[in-house]
Design an enzyme around this catalytic site. Structure first.
Site, PDB file in Angstrom:
ATOM      1  N   GLY A 121       0.870  -1.182   0.000  1.00  0.00           N
ATOM      2  CA  GLY A 121       0.000   0.000   0.000  1.00  0.00           C
ATOM      3  C   GLY A 121       0.896   1.217   0.000  1.00  0.00           C
ATOM      4  O   GLY A 121       1.991   1.193  -0.559  1.00  0.00           O
ATOM      5  N   ILE A 133       2.643   2.741   2.478  1.00  0.00           N
ATOM      6  CA  ILE A 133       3.929   2.635   3.184  1.00  0.00           C
ATOM      7  C   ILE A 133       4.840   1.644   2.465  1.00  0.00           C
ATOM      8  O   ILE A 133       6.036   1.902   2.252  1.00  0.00           O
ATOM      9  CB  ILE A 133       3.715   2.229   4.666  1.00  0.00           C
ATOM     10  CG1 ILE A 133       2.798   3.225   5.373  1.00  0.00           C
ATOM     11  CG2 ILE A 133       5.058   2.115   5.390  1.00  0.00           C
ATOM     12  CD1 ILE A 133       2.375   2.842   6.783  1.00  0.00           C
ATOM     13  N   ARG A 179      -3.759  -8.838  -1.362  1.00  0.00           N
ATOM     14  CA  ARG A 179      -4.987  -9.529  -1.776  1.00  0.00           C
ATOM     15  C   ARG A 179      -5.352  -9.092  -3.193  1.00  0.00           C
ATOM     16  O   ARG A 179      -5.740  -9.879  -4.022  1.00  0.00           O
ATOM     17  CB  ARG A 179      -6.136  -9.193  -0.821  1.00  0.00           C
ATOM     18  CG  ARG A 179      -6.232 -10.171   0.324  1.00  0.00           C
ATOM     19  CD  ARG A 179      -7.317  -9.800   1.233  1.00  0.00           C
ATOM     20  NE  ARG A 179      -7.272  -8.347   1.493  1.00  0.00           N
ATOM     21  CZ  ARG A 179      -8.114  -7.705   2.267  1.00  0.00           C
ATOM     22  NH1 ARG A 179      -9.090  -8.336   2.851  1.00  0.00           N
ATOM     23  NH2 ARG A 179      -7.999  -6.400   2.458  1.00  0.00           N
ATOM     24  N   THR A 180      -5.228  -7.784  -3.454  1.00  0.00           N
ATOM     25  CA  THR A 180      -5.493  -7.313  -4.808  1.00  0.00           C
ATOM     26  C   THR A 180      -4.217  -6.701  -5.383  1.00  0.00           C
ATOM     27  O   THR A 180      -3.423  -6.112  -4.649  1.00  0.00           O
ATOM     28  CB  THR A 180      -6.604  -6.239  -4.827  1.00  0.00           C
ATOM     29  OG1 THR A 180      -6.278  -5.260  -3.842  1.00  0.00           O
ATOM     30  CG2 THR A 180      -7.960  -6.826  -4.533  1.00  0.00           C
ATOM     31  N   THR A 234       7.390  -3.301  10.543  1.00  0.00           N
ATOM     32  CA  THR A 234       7.104  -1.975  11.118  1.00  0.00           C
ATOM     33  C   THR A 234       5.590  -1.757  11.180  1.00  0.00           C
ATOM     34  O   THR A 234       5.141  -0.626  11.370  1.00  0.00           O
ATOM     35  CB  THR A 234       7.732  -0.836  10.270  1.00  0.00           C
ATOM     36  OG1 THR A 234       7.259  -0.970   8.928  1.00  0.00           O
ATOM     37  CG2 THR A 234       9.234  -0.870  10.291  1.00  0.00           C
ATOM     38  N   ARG A 236       2.538  -4.179  12.660  1.00  0.00           N
ATOM     39  CA  ARG A 236       2.000  -4.528  13.974  1.00  0.00           C
ATOM     40  C   ARG A 236       2.670  -5.821  14.444  1.00  0.00           C
ATOM     41  O   ARG A 236       2.817  -6.771  13.665  1.00  0.00           O
ATOM     42  CB  ARG A 236       0.481  -4.762  13.906  1.00  0.00           C
ATOM     43  CG  ARG A 236      -0.358  -3.498  13.783  1.00  0.00           C
ATOM     44  CD  ARG A 236      -0.313  -2.644  15.039  1.00  0.00           C
ATOM     45  NE  ARG A 236      -1.117  -1.432  14.932  1.00  0.00           N
ATOM     46  CZ  ARG A 236      -0.653  -0.238  14.559  1.00  0.00           C
ATOM     47  NH1 ARG A 236       0.622  -0.084  14.230  1.00  0.00           N
ATOM     48  NH2 ARG A 236      -1.450   0.812  14.516  1.00  0.00           N
ATOM     49  N   GLU A 268       3.907  -5.184  23.323  1.00  0.00           N
ATOM     50  CA  GLU A 268       4.668  -3.941  23.463  1.00  0.00           C
ATOM     51  C   GLU A 268       4.363  -3.372  24.841  1.00  0.00           C
ATOM     52  O   GLU A 268       3.192  -3.395  25.246  1.00  0.00           O
ATOM     53  CB  GLU A 268       4.260  -2.929  22.391  1.00  0.00           C
ATOM     54  CG  GLU A 268       4.766  -3.325  21.026  1.00  0.00           C
ATOM     55  CD  GLU A 268       4.392  -2.355  19.912  1.00  0.00           C
ATOM     56  OE1 GLU A 268       3.842  -1.277  20.200  1.00  0.00           O
ATOM     57  OE2 GLU A 268       4.650  -2.692  18.751  1.00  0.00           O
ATOM     58  N   HIS A 284       8.589   1.102  18.520  1.00  0.00           N
ATOM     59  CA  HIS A 284       7.405   1.583  17.779  1.00  0.00           C
ATOM     60  C   HIS A 284       7.512   3.095  17.502  1.00  0.00           C
ATOM     61  O   HIS A 284       6.681   3.887  17.941  1.00  0.00           O
ATOM     62  CB  HIS A 284       6.112   1.257  18.542  1.00  0.00           C
ATOM     63  CG  HIS A 284       4.899   1.234  17.652  1.00  0.00           C
ATOM     64  ND1 HIS A 284       3.841   0.379  17.846  1.00  0.00           N
ATOM     65  CD2 HIS A 284       4.577   1.971  16.558  1.00  0.00           C
ATOM     66  CE1 HIS A 284       2.920   0.595  16.917  1.00  0.00           C
ATOM     67  NE2 HIS A 284       3.347   1.569  16.115  1.00  0.00           N
ATOM     68  N   ILE A 285       8.559   3.442  16.734  1.00  0.00           N
ATOM     69  CA  ILE A 285       8.789   4.868  16.435  1.00  0.00           C
ATOM     70  C   ILE A 285       8.544   5.189  14.960  1.00  0.00           C
ATOM     71  O   ILE A 285       9.002   6.217  14.462  1.00  0.00           O
ATOM     72  CB  ILE A 285      10.231   5.301  16.798  1.00  0.00           C
ATOM     73  CG1 ILE A 285      11.266   4.402  16.102  1.00  0.00           C
ATOM     74  CG2 ILE A 285      10.454   5.330  18.281  1.00  0.00           C
ATOM     75  CD1 ILE A 285      12.458   5.128  15.580  1.00  0.00           C
ATOM     76  N   GLY A 286       7.849   4.288  14.256  1.00  0.00           N
ATOM     77  CA  GLY A 286       7.664   4.449  12.804  1.00  0.00           C
ATOM     78  C   GLY A 286       7.304   5.866  12.377  1.00  0.00           C
ATOM     79  O   GLY A 286       7.888   6.420  11.458  1.00  0.00           O
TER      80      GLY A 286
END
Ligand code: DGY
Length: 326
Positions: free
Chosen positions: A153, A155, A176-177, A234, A236, A265, A284-286
């Site tokens: 997508g 990201i 999926r698509t 990055t 979940r 986390e 978790h600093i994305g």
């Protein structure tokens, strides 16, 4: 009109809310709210701007008067969206603005892992920078390697672009698509999930957490990967099985891993993954850049303002909330 905000957010978002004449009630304590505290504060508010707080059916039913819930995140796996929709509460998120920062984090983890950077930094602190050994501390190069993207997508596309531009990496992906725009722009090739596992030198996860993706990277998946592969997540933590990841690394089923998200986390400080040379972990600093967090606060504020005016919110997770109303 009043909005309750579950953590202190950047000034840019607060300013927009103030300019719109919205009264702000902020949770300033450096601890997560309890459900009771959350409900009590929301009962005195018309809208909620929520940073990472779990919003379950009990909460939503207790606070069904809320005109809008604006999340300060793109992910909404911590929210019972179906219940919110059935209660006619629009849920907003912050898409797009964090794609670059999150992709940068994935890129950083890929490079750091490939050269054991975090581990070697720690070894200097321990006084272990000793005799030069030409066969020690060897990493792997990324030039010309294959990047596998699970979830191409916004990201994933940004990460793929960086990897192609920096290292001429070949891009394969599984969605999926199909993402035809990415296929054209990057010559990306769609593969089945199994083929993606088998052919990736670096496999990077950029999908949402859903019942379908939960636990997707398990022992069976890691077994299909190359022993030289690097796994990056990055998105979940619950998308990978952390015990299986550790086992796969110890057994040499894959070579390395870079994680910005863990399960649970925070990761416990004595976790064995933190001791491994080929593993890099971040807390978790994305999206944690000044620019991105400011932009997220602005999107969240715009959602609150629109929702409180009774207008359709601009960054909407559950469009059914408007179609079922009319
Ligand atoms: C998001 O926006 O979903 C990021 O992961 C921060 O939680």
């Amino acid at each position: 009109m009043k909005v309750f905000i579950t953590r202190v957010i950047p000034e840019e978002g607060r300013k927009l809310l103030e300019e719109a004449g919205i009264e702000i009630q902020e949770w300033k304590e450096k601890r997560a709210l309890t459900q009771e505290e959350l409900i009590a504060n929301c009962l005195e508010s018309d809208a909620l701007l929520s940073v990472g707080t779990r919003l379950d059916a009990d909460f939503l039913q207790a606070c069904s008067h809320l005109k809008v819930i604006a999340l300060h995140s793109v992910g909404f796996d911590h929210v019972d969206v179906d219940t919110a929709t059935s209660l006619n509460i629009p849920i907003g998120n912050t898409p797009g603005v964090l794609s670059a920062a999150t992709a940068d984090t994935a890129f950083l983890l890929m490079l750091a892992t490939s050269r054991k950077a975090f581990y070697l930094h720690k070894s200097i602190e321990k006084g272990q920078w000793g005799f030069f050994d030409p066969t020690a501390n060897l990493g792997v190069e990324l030039r010309g390697k294959t990047l596998g993207v699970f979830g191409l997508g916004k990201i994933g596309l940004e990460m793929a672009r960086c990897c192609k531009a920096a290292f001429g990496m070949k891009i394969i992906y599984h969605n999926r698509t199909r993402n035809e725009a990415a296929e054209q722009a990057l010559n990306a090739k769609w593969l089945s999930f199994e083929e993606l596992l088998q052919q990736s030198d670096v496999l990077t996860v950029h999908t949402a957490l859903t019942p379908e993706t939960e636990g997707k990277f398990d022992w069976a998946a890691f077994n299909l990967m190359k022993p030289s592969a690097i796994f990056i997540n990055t998105a979940r933590g619950a998308i990978h099985q952390e015990e299986d990841l550790l086992k796969a690394l110890l057994a040499g089923k894959i070579w390395g891993a870079g994680l910005d998200v863990t399960n649970p986390e925070p990761m416990r400080p004595d976790h064995p993954l933190l001791q491994m040379p080929n593993v890099s972990v971040l807390p978790h600093i994305g999206s944690a850049t000044q620019e991105t967090r400011a932009a997220m606060s602005v999107l969240a504020a715009k959602n609150v303002i629109a929702g409180l005016k009774g207008a359709e919110i601009p960054f909407l997770v559950n469009p059914e909330v408007y179609t079922t109303k009319s």
